[in-house]
Design a protein around this motif. Structure first.
Motif, mmCIF file in Angstrom:
data_model
loop_
_atom_site.group_PDB
_atom_site.id
_atom_site.type_symbol
_atom_site.label_atom_id
_atom_site.label_comp_id
_atom_site.label_asym_id
_atom_site.label_seq_id
_atom_site.Cartn_x
_atom_site.Cartn_y
_atom_site.Cartn_z
ATOM 1 N N ARG A 164 5.892 13.443 -1.817
ATOM 2 C CA ARG A 164 6.229 12.969 -3.163
ATOM 3 C C ARG A 164 5.623 11.587 -3.383
ATOM 4 O O ARG A 164 5.892 10.665 -2.610
ATOM 5 N N PRO A 165 4.813 11.415 -4.436
ATOM 6 C CA PRO A 165 4.184 10.104 -4.666
ATOM 7 C C PRO A 165 5.177 9.126 -5.297
ATOM 8 O O PRO A 165 6.212 9.521 -5.847
ATOM 9 N N TYR A 166 4.845 7.848 -5.243
ATOM 10 C CA TYR A 166 5.688 6.825 -5.873
ATOM 11 C C TYR A 166 5.545 6.846 -7.397
ATOM 12 O O TYR A 166 6.437 6.417 -8.115
ATOM 13 N N GLY A 167 4.426 7.329 -7.891
ATOM 14 C CA GLY A 167 4.194 7.387 -9.325
ATOM 15 C C GLY A 167 2.868 8.058 -9.603
ATOM 16 O O GLY A 167 2.138 8.436 -8.678
ATOM 17 N N TYR A 168 2.595 8.220 -10.894
ATOM 18 C CA TYR A 168 1.346 8.864 -11.284
ATOM 19 C C TYR A 168 0.569 7.933 -12.204
ATOM 20 O O TYR A 168 1.128 7.408 -13.178
ATOM 21 N N GLY A 169 -0.699 7.772 -11.906
ATOM 22 C CA GLY A 169 -1.547 6.996 -12.789
ATOM 23 C C GLY A 169 -2.032 7.847 -13.948
ATOM 24 O O GLY A 169 -1.793 9.062 -14.003
ATOM 25 N N LEU A 170 -2.707 7.202 -14.891
ATOM 26 C CA LEU A 170 -3.270 7.945 -16.013
ATOM 27 C C LEU A 170 -4.388 8.843 -15.518
ATOM 28 O O LEU A 170 -5.127 8.493 -14.581
ATOM 29 N N LEU A 171 -4.520 9.998 -16.113
ATOM 30 C CA LEU A 171 -5.612 10.888 -15.745
ATOM 31 C C LEU A 171 -6.943 10.251 -16.120
ATOM 32 O O LEU A 171 -7.064 9.615 -17.174
ATOM 33 N N PRO A 172 -7.942 10.395 -15.294
ATOM 34 C CA PRO A 172 -9.255 9.859 -15.649
ATOM 35 C C PRO A 172 -9.852 10.616 -16.820
ATOM 36 O O PRO A 172 -9.406 11.714 -17.177
ATOM 37 N N ALA A 173 -10.871 10.011 -17.421
ATOM 38 C CA ALA A 173 -11.535 10.658 -18.549
ATOM 39 C C ALA A 173 -12.351 11.852 -18.058
ATOM 40 O O ALA A 173 -12.669 11.970 -16.879
ATOM 41 N N GLY A 174 -12.712 12.690 -18.982
ATOM 42 C CA GLY A 174 -13.554 13.822 -18.621
ATOM 43 C C GLY A 174 -12.904 15.134 -19.019
ATOM 44 O O GLY A 174 -11.682 15.235 -19.141
#
Length: 237
Positions: free
Chosen positions: A107-117
């Motif tokens: 389980r991650p600590y959080g999720y970053g924004l999805l990259p472009a594309g």
């Protein structure tokens, strides 16, 4: 083994480490971040070998008429890592290890924004984390592109896998994605695939450790060459 032989073995071992560190062979043993330490170790061994040879030559000249004591036989063990490095270069871990080891998804600590594309390029670990623990909320409405090797379980179910490691290949563990949708007609274990698809609901459970394995609905897949670094080193960063 006399001192000259020890110096020769040290030199060859150091040269082998330098060769592995400069050609990418080291990625079959340790993570990329350890390359400077590997190169430094090889350089130290080469310098130690040259110093040993120089010292032994001076000692031999100054004690030409004195009796010499036999060197310890344990020094022959230096040949083992040398032979292993030169003769046994193991391939990267693949489907055989993946189907016998439970998924290591955490389980991650959080999720970053999805990259472009479009599609969005994601690692196996990133997609699996967002799909399994984030319930795909950050993936809705986006096509993704994931690269890994193929593994088939005992029932023939296909998984896209990447071996994740902390330090070296000895501690590598698989992270798996279950594939559904438009799969290639022939599924060959260990084949590397670039898969494009979308988030699919539902989570399977690894039969080895009951860990979560999220689904990915495949819309297209194509074979790709084995990447320069076949391991994923991002999962614990």
């Amino acid at each position: 083994m006399n001192r000259q032989a020890q110096a020769a073995v040290l030199f060859l071992l150091g040269a082998a480490l330098l060769h592995a560190g400069t050609t990418g062979l080291y990625l079959r043993y340790v993570k990329a971040g350890l390359r400077p330490l590997l190169l430094a170790s090889g350089a130290v061994l080469v310098v130690a070998a040259l110093a040993t040879a120089w010292y032994e030559r001076r000692r031999h000249r100054s004690s030409r008429h004195t009796a010499e004591h036999p060197e310890p036989r344990i020094s022959w063990l230096l040949l083992l890592p040398l032979l292993a490095l030169i003769l046994v270069a193991p391939p990267a871990l693949g489907s055989y290890s993946a189907v016998r080891t439970g998924t290591a998804l955490q389980r991650p600590y959080g999720y970053g924004l999805l990259p472009a594309g479009d599609p969005v390029p994601l690692s196996v670990v990133d997609y699996a984390s967002r799909a399994a623990y984030g319930h795909g909320r950050s993936l809705h409405g986006r096509a993704v592109r994931v690269t890994g090797f193929l593994a088939l379980d005992h029932a023939g179910s296909p998984y896209l896998v990447r071996m994740a490691l902390n330090c070296c290949a000895a501690d590598a563990q698989p992270v798996k994605i279950a594939l559904t949708g438009e799969l290639p007609p022939v599924l060959r274990p260990d084949a590397w695939l670039e898969v494009t698809g979308r988030y699919a609901t539902g989570v399977a459970h690894d039969p080895v450790n009951n860990g979560p394995i999220p689904y990915l609905k495949v819309t297209s897949a194509r074979p790709v060459p084995v990447p320069h670094d076949p391991y994923d080193e991002t999962w614990n960063n």
